[in-house]
Design a protein around this motif. Structure first.
Motif, PDB file in Angstrom:
ATOM      1  N   ALA A  85     100.596 -81.083 -48.043  1.00  0.00           N
ATOM      2  CA  ALA A  85     100.388 -80.526 -49.387  1.00  0.00           C
ATOM      3  C   ALA A  85     101.201 -81.306 -50.426  1.00  0.00           C
ATOM      4  O   ALA A  85     100.722 -81.577 -51.534  1.00  0.00           O
ATOM      5  N   GLU A  86     102.441 -81.661 -50.074  1.00  0.00           N
ATOM      6  CA  GLU A  86     103.278 -82.461 -50.977  1.00  0.00           C
ATOM      7  C   GLU A  86     102.645 -83.808 -51.249  1.00  0.00           C
ATOM      8  O   GLU A  86     102.567 -84.257 -52.408  1.00  0.00           O
ATOM      9  N   ASP A 131     105.468 -79.332 -58.861  1.00  0.00           N
ATOM     10  CA  ASP A 131     105.605 -78.106 -58.065  1.00  0.00           C
ATOM     11  C   ASP A 131     104.328 -77.263 -58.116  1.00  0.00           C
ATOM     12  O   ASP A 131     103.852 -76.774 -57.085  1.00  0.00           O
ATOM     13  N   SER A 165      98.351 -76.280 -51.617  1.00  0.00           N
ATOM     14  CA  SER A 165      98.650 -75.469 -50.443  1.00  0.00           C
ATOM     15  C   SER A 165      97.717 -74.261 -50.364  1.00  0.00           C
ATOM     16  O   SER A 165      97.232 -73.899 -49.278  1.00  0.00           O
ATOM     17  N   GLN A 173     102.488 -79.271 -40.166  1.00  0.00           N
ATOM     18  CA  GLN A 173     102.394 -80.411 -41.082  1.00  0.00           C
ATOM     19  C   GLN A 173     101.955 -80.006 -42.487  1.00  0.00           C
ATOM     20  O   GLN A 173     101.849 -80.852 -43.370  1.00  0.00           O
ATOM     21  N   LYS A 174     101.694 -78.731 -42.674  1.00  0.00           N
ATOM     22  CA  LYS A 174     101.083 -78.282 -43.926  1.00  0.00           C
ATOM     23  C   LYS A 174     101.903 -78.647 -45.153  1.00  0.00           C
ATOM     24  O   LYS A 174     101.373 -79.192 -46.134  1.00  0.00           O
ATOM     25  N   ASP A 175     103.200 -78.356 -45.146  1.00  0.00           N
ATOM     26  CA  ASP A 175     104.031 -78.596 -46.328  1.00  0.00           C
ATOM     27  C   ASP A 175     104.072 -80.076 -46.689  1.00  0.00           C
ATOM     28  O   ASP A 175     103.971 -80.439 -47.871  1.00  0.00           O
ATOM     29  N   ASP A 207      94.956 -73.270 -47.458  1.00  0.00           N
ATOM     30  CA  ASP A 207      94.884 -71.964 -46.800  1.00  0.00           C
ATOM     31  C   ASP A 207      93.461 -71.425 -46.836  1.00  0.00           C
ATOM     32  O   ASP A 207      92.957 -70.884 -45.831  1.00  0.00           O
ATOM     33  N   VAL A 228     101.429 -78.971 -56.132  1.00  0.00           N
ATOM     34  CA  VAL A 228     101.604 -78.833 -54.683  1.00  0.00           C
ATOM     35  C   VAL A 228     101.293 -77.398 -54.251  1.00  0.00           C
ATOM     36  O   VAL A 228     100.649 -77.176 -53.214  1.00  0.00           O
ATOM     37  N   LYS A 229     101.727 -76.420 -55.031  1.00  0.00           N
ATOM     38  CA  LYS A 229     101.458 -75.016 -54.726  1.00  0.00           C
ATOM     39  C   LYS A 229      99.959 -74.748 -54.683  1.00  0.00           C
ATOM     40  O   LYS A 229      99.454 -74.081 -53.762  1.00  0.00           O
TER      41      LYS A 229
END
Length: 572
Positions: free
Chosen positions: A415-416, A390, A397, A410-412, A401, A393-394
């Motif tokens: 990023a995952e 977690d 992300s 598609q960002k999430d 940005d 991935v944060k």
């Protein structure tokens, strides 16, 4: 036959040696100016009664006369250096790639492997306990080793030998009956079971009679008593549901979840066999197998109270696996602190004369240390693998940005994918027995030896191909013999080395061998990308050839990363 094989074949004919023996002698020179292949001549000095440099000169003359596929053969001190014809080399690489588009360049699969079963046991968490970053090592390393074996053509069975048996479950049952919270168990089962288990050990320090009561609960569990069995079954089911969420996120699956409990009814037969062969002796009330001749301490089979231990269950599991799969290899991906345990287990099998005694392998690994890295976790000192994922991935992300990522929809997902890849790669990059000193900056460096860097190289190659708008049919017609520039040639040579790296990785149970070659390939591709014009090449034939190289690089990199369990992203 590729140019390397042709050169080895030619050397073997001149030297009147077996090609396999020659392949073990030749080397890849450390600098490109020394050639593409080198033959050291030291070993021939004694039989030829000549100095190695003179032998090298003689061999260079003899080989040059027959080397139509080589640009140059020269003697350099005690070495014969071979320079490939670059145009011919490029053509041979692409021909091989077209012949086997889903394989590495030069892949040869031994047909015999199609009947050979390799068992890979990995992950193996304890039920009712947190899935922490230590389990990540076994899980991710084991998955990569299983994939590498499967790529080489073996039948691979992925085994998750759950820690779901033993005296600790008597303690857990005691703790749950005393302090369990039903609502908490339904909401966060692992957290609740860990809470009561910890409480048991805190209180038992002053109340040793609790241990006796816990042992009785485990005795009743072994007898199949309804109360203990139903609780154990429930704890196991809830734990597997928690683990499944993590495995799904990592895209990891198993063929068997047979844990230690599965072998409980099969152990008596193994114990009887050990006793019948006169291998069991009593030591301080326990039943053990003496292993003095192996320079090992005695292996406990039954404790003084008659209960089994890990070794009993592992030995029994080998009997079951041998009968079920008649395996070629049985590989355990378990931390190096268990080295002595597996040495004992394998030694007992050897004393028994078991036919699979020499087919079991312990693949050890080190630890992941976070030091003083900033890390928030919901479980105190234990860092859960899920929390690690977690947080990674944060952070990915946030980097996206900052870089102005423009594919919001598609960002999430991207990023995952990058975050999971970054976590996996940290376990696979270095030699598996080395302890890893973790660093966020190093792990997420998009210009370092990291998963983000590798994924970015893939996405960049795909971006070039999209801009070019060429089809695979057009790329197949490219005049790849035009790829003779230094950086182009180096990419081709790096691509050709992936296959051997994958073989070496399997033989050494060391995925880092493949990761190092992947990093080298991407570095070479980046130099090519930065030093030549691809889309703006003036010669349309050269433009298409370079695009074909981009395409081949991307497909081979995707395959290589897939063997590490890493999925690529098309855009970044």
């Amino acid at each position: 036959m590729n140019l390397k094989d042709q050169t080895i074949d030619l050397i073997s004919r001149v030297l009147k040696m077996d090609p396999v023996a020659v392949s073990e002698i030749v080397e890849t020179p450390p600098q490109p100016e020394l050639g593409d292949l080198a033959l050291p001549c030291f070993r021939f000095a004694k039989q030829e009664h000549k100095a190695p440099p003179l032998i090298a000169q003689d061999l260079a003359r003899q080989i040059s006369a027959q080397a139509n596929h080589l640009a140059k053969v020269e003697a350099k001190g005690p070495y014969v250096n071979f320079f490939y014809d670059r145009a011919a080399y490029a053509s041979s690489i692409f021909q091989a790639a077209q012949a086997q588009p889903d394989r590495f360049i030069g892949h040869l699969c031994d047909p015999a492997r199609a009947d050979q079963v390799v068992l890979v046991e990995y992950s193996s968490p304890n039920i009712a306990k947190p899935f922490h970053v230590g389990h990540g090592f076994s899980t991710i390393l084991g998955d990569a080793i299983a994939k590498l074996y499967a790529y080489q053509g073996y039948i691979v069975k992925r085994l998750n030998h759950l820690g779901d048996y033993g005296t600790q479950f008597g303690r857990l049952i005691y703790a749950w009956l005393a302090w369990g919270d039903e609502k908490a168990l339904e909401e966060e089962p692992i957290k609740e079971l860990t809470r009561v288990y910890v409480k048991f050990h805190q209180l038992a320090e002053d109340k040793p009679e609790m241990y006796d009561a816990a042992r009785d609960h485990f005795r009743r569990l072994e007898l199949g008593e309804e109360l203990e069995y139903k609780l154990w079954e429930r704890f196991r089911k809830l734990s597997l549901q928690e683990f499944a969420r993590i495995y799904d996120r990592l895209n990891i699956a198993f063929d068997s979840y047979n844990g230690e409990s599965f072998y409980s009814d099969k152990m008596p037969a193994v114990v009887d066999l050990l006793r019948a062969q006169g291998l069991l002796v009593e030591s301080q009330g326990a039943q053990v197998v003496m292993l003095d001749e192996y320079h090992l301490t005695p292996c406990i089979i039954l404790k003084s109270d008659g209960s089994s231990i890990y070794a009993t269950r592992d030995i029994t599991a080998i009997f079951y696996r041998a009968k079920t799969w008649d395996y070629y290899r049985n590989v355990y991906i378990v931390g190096k602190e268990q080295t002595h345990h597996f040495q004992q287990v394998f030694a007992v099998l050897d004393k028994l004369g078991h036919p699979k005694a020499g087919k079991n392998y312990h693949v050890a690994f080190g630890r992941l240390s976070f030091g003083d890295q900033d890390f928030s976790t919901r479980s105190g000192k234990v860092i859960l693998l899920e929390d690690f994922l977690d947080e990674t991935v944060k952070r990915v992300s946030e980097i996206m940005d900052e870089g102005g990522f423009d594919l919001a929809d598609q960002k999430d997902a991207i990023a995952e994918a990058i975050g999971v890849a970054a976590v996996k790669f940290i376990y696979l990059r270095a030699g598996r027995e080395h302890d890893i000193a973790f660093s966020w900056d190093e792990m997420l460096d998009f210009a370092g030896d990291t998963a983000p860097y590798l994924l970015y190289a893939y996405a960049r190659a795909q971006s070039v191909l999209r801009k070019a708008g060429v089809t695979q049919e057009e790329l197949a017609q490219a005049k790849t013999e035009l790829l003779t520039e230094d950086t182009e040639f180096q990419v081709l040579k790096s691509l050709a080395q992936l296959e051997q790296a994958s073989i070496d990785a399997v033989e050494a149970y060391e995925p880092s061998i493949l990761t190092r070659q992947i990093i080298s390939l991407v570095r070479d591709y980046s130099r090519f990308y930065q030093s030549v014009s691809i889309l703006r090449a003036e010669d349309p034939d050269l433009r298409l050839a370079r695009l074909a190289l981009c395409s081949l690089f991307a497909s081979q990199l995707k395959l290589a990363l897939s063997l590490l369990g890493i999925e690529v992203v098309e855009r970044m």
